[in-house]
Write an enzyme that holds these catalytic residues in place. Structure first.
Site, PDB file in Angstrom:
ATOM      1  N   ASN A   1       0.850  -1.213   0.000  1.00 15.74           N
ATOM      2  CA  ASN A   1       0.000   0.000   0.000  1.00 15.74           C
ATOM      3  C   ASN A   1       0.879   1.255   0.000  1.00 15.74           C
ATOM      4  O   ASN A   1       0.570   2.231  -0.676  1.00 15.74           O
ATOM      5  CB  ASN A   1      -0.948  -0.011   1.192  1.00 15.74           C
ATOM      6  CG  ASN A   1      -2.173  -0.869   0.930  1.00 15.74           C
ATOM      7  OD1 ASN A   1      -3.042  -0.499   0.168  1.00 15.74           O
ATOM      8  ND2 ASN A   1      -2.208  -2.044   1.532  1.00 15.74           N
TER       9      ASN A   1
ATOM     10  N   MET B   1       0.053  -3.083  11.861  1.00 10.37           N
ATOM     11  CA  MET B   1      -0.699  -4.088  12.610  1.00 10.37           C
ATOM     12  C   MET B   1      -0.772  -3.782  14.103  1.00 10.37           C
ATOM     13  O   MET B   1      -0.732  -4.671  14.935  1.00 10.37           O
ATOM     14  CB  MET B   1      -0.058  -5.470  12.384  1.00 10.37           C
ATOM     15  CG  MET B   1       0.025  -5.873  10.932  1.00 10.37           C
ATOM     16  SD  MET B   1      -1.543  -5.684  10.057  1.00 10.37           S
ATOM     17  CE  MET B   1      -2.388  -7.152  10.599  1.00 10.37           C
TER      18      MET B   1
ATOM     19  N   ASN C   1      -6.903   4.546   7.737  1.00  7.56           N
ATOM     20  CA  ASN C   1      -6.491   3.139   7.703  1.00  7.56           C
ATOM     21  C   ASN C   1      -7.136   2.440   6.512  1.00  7.56           C
ATOM     22  O   ASN C   1      -8.222   2.829   6.064  1.00  7.56           O
ATOM     23  CB  ASN C   1      -6.935   2.432   9.001  1.00  7.56           C
ATOM     24  CG  ASN C   1      -6.478   0.989   9.064  1.00  7.56           C
ATOM     25  OD1 ASN C   1      -5.337   0.668   8.786  1.00  7.56           O
ATOM     26  ND2 ASN C   1      -7.400   0.092   9.418  1.00  7.56           N
TER      27      ASN C   1
ATOM     28  N   HIS D   1      -8.401  -1.367   5.445  1.00  4.66           N
ATOM     29  CA  HIS D   1      -8.709  -2.662   6.055  1.00  4.66           C
ATOM     30  C   HIS D   1      -9.203  -3.608   4.971  1.00  4.66           C
ATOM     31  O   HIS D   1     -10.057  -3.224   4.157  1.00  4.66           O
ATOM     32  CB  HIS D   1      -9.772  -2.489   7.145  1.00  4.66           C
ATOM     33  CG  HIS D   1     -10.109  -3.748   7.859  1.00  4.66           C
ATOM     34  ND1 HIS D   1      -9.269  -4.333   8.776  1.00  4.66           N
ATOM     35  CD2 HIS D   1     -11.192  -4.556   7.767  1.00  4.66           C
ATOM     36  CE1 HIS D   1      -9.828  -5.453   9.231  1.00  4.66           C
ATOM     37  NE2 HIS D   1     -10.984  -5.610   8.635  1.00  4.66           N
TER      38      HIS D   1
HETATM   39  C1  GRF Z   1      -3.111  -5.553   3.565  1.00  4.17           C
HETATM   40  O1  GRF Z   1      -4.134  -6.486   3.296  1.00  4.17           O
HETATM   41  C2  GRF Z   1      -3.627  -4.521   4.536  1.00  4.17           C
HETATM   42  O2  GRF Z   1      -4.993  -4.225   4.353  1.00  4.17           O
HETATM   43  C3  GRF Z   1      -3.426  -5.193   5.827  1.00  4.17           C
HETATM   44  O3  GRF Z   1      -2.100  -5.675   5.693  1.00  4.17           O
HETATM   45  C4  GRF Z   1      -1.972  -6.198   4.368  1.00  4.17           C
HETATM   46  C5  GRF Z   1      -0.601  -5.924   3.811  1.00  4.17           C
HETATM   47  O4  GRF Z   1      -0.528  -4.578   3.448  1.00  4.17           O
HETATM   48  N1  GRF Z   1      -3.606  -4.340   6.946  1.00  4.17           N
HETATM   49  P1  GRF Z   1       0.845  -3.982   2.838  1.00  4.17           P
HETATM   50  O5  GRF Z   1       1.229  -4.859   1.661  1.00  4.17           O
HETATM   51  O6  GRF Z   1       1.889  -4.080   3.941  1.00  4.17           O
HETATM   52  O7  GRF Z   1       0.524  -2.582   2.436  1.00  4.17           O
END
Ligand code: GRF
Length: 212
Positions: free
Chosen positions: A15, A91, A108, A110
């Site tokens: 992300n 997290m 955020n 989700h």
């Molecule tokens: C994603 O599914 C996000 O929604 C969740 O962690 C996963 C990994 O996200 N919280 P990223 O690749 O670290 O952005």
């Protein structure tokens, strides 16, 4: 307005990568001032380094409480000139110490259609409930778990032969576009959140369409 972003990561950082790509392509008027990870050695830190963005590991093990952690996080974000905080695969549950420092400015992403499947492993929850449609949600963060005002959502089909990883990959692709679109709307001043309510109901967020 150019959004001064602080992006919080805990893992792969895809992300974050989508945000950095949108900025590089000129699609998103923002600057990532600082990336903070609660874990060392994760992909999100590599992506920050590759983009020349300042990055900081703030381990939760080095702080006696969630509040102490958030106080250190706020200090680092403020020192970097951050005005908006994006939790992108972060997290940890944050506390009012962070939320009061960035009121209605913590966002955020989700991997479920909230209020369905809050918390961890939302993709597995969706499979266990045999839903036919799932997706992702961008929301303002409040003191609850994935309970803040919803900015935008996107759906994906859940296929009969899906396993957790296949569904997670399909949702993740939608997350990248949804998060960038939400940040573009914020940068363009098209997002309005209703005033705080005393009845505790989830506040409404209106996102105006882009003028043609
Ligand atoms: C994603 O599914 C996000 O929604 C969740 O962690 C996963 C990994 O996200 N919280 P990223 O690749 O670290 O952005």
């Amino acid at each position: 307005m150019t959004l001064a972003l602080g992006v919080l990561v805990s893992g792969t950082g895809t992300n974050l990568g989508a945000i950095l790509d949108a900025i590089a392509s000129g699609c998103l008027d923002a600057e990532v001032k600082l990336v903070v990870s609660n874990r060392a050695g994760v992909g999100g830190l590599d992506k920050a380094k590759a983009a020349g963005v300042a990055a900081h590991v703030l381990s939760h093990r080095e702080h006696a409480s969630r509040e102490a952690y958030d106080a250190a996080l706020v200090a680092a974000l403020r020192a970097a000139g951050v005005e908006w905080v994006v939790m992108a695969g972060f997290m940890r549950v944050v506390t009012p110490v962070l939320l009061d420092a960035f009121t209605d400015r913590v966002v955020n992403i989700h991997p479920a259609l909230l209020p369905s499947f809050p918390g961890v492993d939302a993709q597995r929850q969706a499979l266990e409930h045999r839903v036919k449609v799932s997706g992702c949600t961008v929301h303002f963060v409040d003191a609850g778990v994935d309970s803040g005002p919803i900015i935008a959502q996107a759906t994906v089909p859940v296929l009969d032969d899906d396993d957790r990883d296949r569904l997670a990959a399909r949702i993740l692709e939608k997350e990248h576009a949804l998060l960038v679109d939400a940040l573009v709307a914020l940068a363009e001043g098209r997002v309005t959140i209703e005033p705080r309510r005393d009845d505790g109901a989830r506040r409404r967020v209106v996102v105006e369409r882009r003028s043609p």
